[in-house]
Design an enzyme around this catalytic site. Structure first.
Site, short mmCIF file in Angstrom:
data_model
loop_
_atom_site.label_atom_id
_atom_site.label_comp_id
_atom_site.label_asym_id
_atom_site.label_seq_id
_atom_site.Cartn_x
_atom_site.Cartn_y
_atom_site.Cartn_z
N LEU A 30 0.86 -1.18 0.00
CA LEU A 30 0.00 0.00 0.00
C LEU A 30 0.90 1.23 0.00
O LEU A 30 1.89 1.28 0.73
CB LEU A 30 -0.89 0.02 1.25
CG LEU A 30 -2.16 -0.83 1.23
CD1 LEU A 30 -2.81 -0.80 2.62
CD2 LEU A 30 -3.15 -0.33 0.19
N ASP A 31 0.55 2.24 -0.80
CA ASP A 31 1.29 3.50 -0.80
C ASP A 31 1.24 4.12 0.60
O ASP A 31 0.29 3.88 1.36
CB ASP A 31 0.67 4.49 -1.80
CG ASP A 31 0.98 4.14 -3.24
OD1 ASP A 31 1.89 3.32 -3.46
OD2 ASP A 31 0.30 4.66 -4.14
N PRO A 32 2.23 4.95 0.96
CA PRO A 32 2.22 5.58 2.28
C PRO A 32 0.93 6.33 2.61
O PRO A 32 0.46 6.31 3.75
CB PRO A 32 3.42 6.52 2.21
CG PRO A 32 4.36 5.84 1.27
CD PRO A 32 3.48 5.22 0.23
#
Length: 287
Positions: free
Chosen positions: A38-40
């Site tokens: 998951l992206d930050p």
């Protein structure tokens, strides 16, 4: 040692690897891996595999995902989300009917061009490392599938989308492409993963809950939870002995994959039965 699957509700600002590193310390376990980056800026369901359960990660790699995404129309950025540098703004003239019509063009089997701000490697370098230095390289479109894409809310320049998609789908690229198709541009303002394979947000625990738990191991799901949709078979002593030794054995079972258990209920292996011959696909028993 801890062994099992922990469904983490990843907080914004953390990378998936940040979560893995934190949990290594919490559980004092070196073998920790996650099931799908998951992206930050994204939050939500992040399955984390610990101990012997890391042997199951490979079977989760192609799991379908479901997201709630916020699309900001009228703005284009270099990262395709609101964390990036704004490249262009434009007035939003589309109404709900126009947006819903465009959305339908982004369902089914599609080809998607991966964004430069991604962890994909080309010639040994991650694309985002090249992009941060102002570079850009040619990327090949990837085949993805968007099983469902629906408009949950729309208030003029902001829309909430429900996206059910295949592995490898970049939702921020989907937002960018929808904005481009409308002619005003668009980017992703928020992303929350609500489902990953068989795991849902209802099963997820926050990092705060994990860190405050008297015994964090009680939050782990058994490894065989990942294979819950497959039939379960309890082995007799002779079959269990062969299974533990990695040997094939015969059983009058239907063809296909199944879960194997010992008489004491221990999950032994994921197996495949073909014409009465049972072969271990991956073992999970304690050595």
């Amino acid at each position: 040692m801890a062994s099992g699957i922990l469904i983490v509700d990843k907080p914004a600002g953390w990378t998936s690897q940040d979560v893995v590193s934190k949990l290594r310390g919490v559980f004092h376990e070196r073998r920790v891996g996650h099931g799908g980056t998951l992206d930050p800026m994204a939050t939500g369901v992040l399955p984390v595999f610990l101990g012997r359960a890391t042997r199951a990660v490979e079977f989760f790699e192609h799991a379908e995902k479901t997201y709630r995404a916020t699309l900001r129309l009228g703005m284009t950025t270099d990262t395709q989300d609101t964390t990036g540098t704004v490249l262009q703004t434009a007035p939003v003239t589309a109404d709900r009917a126009e947006l819903e019509a465009v959305i339908q063009r982004f369902t089914g089997e599609l080809e998607q061009l991966p964004p430069m701000y991604s962890a994909i490697k080309i010639n040994g370098k991650k694309l985002y490392e090249i992009a941060r230095k102002g570079g850009e390289v040619e990327r090949k479109p990837r085949k993805i599938t968007v099983f469902e894409l629906s408009l949950e809310r729309f208030d003029g320049d902001t829309a909430e989308l429900l996206v059910h998609c295949s592995k490898g789908t970049y939702v921020r690229t989907l937002c960018h492409d929808i904005g481009a198709a409308l002619g005003c541009g668009g980017c992703m303002a928020a992303l929350r993963r609500v489902q990953a394979g068989a795991f849902s947000l209802e099963q997820a625990v926050t990092l705060e809950q994990i860190l405050s738990a008297p015994d964090p191991a009680t939050l782990l799901l058994p490894t065989d939870t990942l294979f819950a949709a497959l039939p379960a078979k309890t082995l007799n002593a002779a079959q269990a002995r062969k299974c533990r030794n990695g040997a094939d054995f015969r059983a009058e079972w239907p063809d296909g994959r199944c879960r194997l258990y010992g008489a004491d209920g221990e999950f032994l292996a994921l197996a495949s039965c073909e014409q009465g011959v049972v072969r271990t696909v991956k073992s999970f028993f304690a050595v």
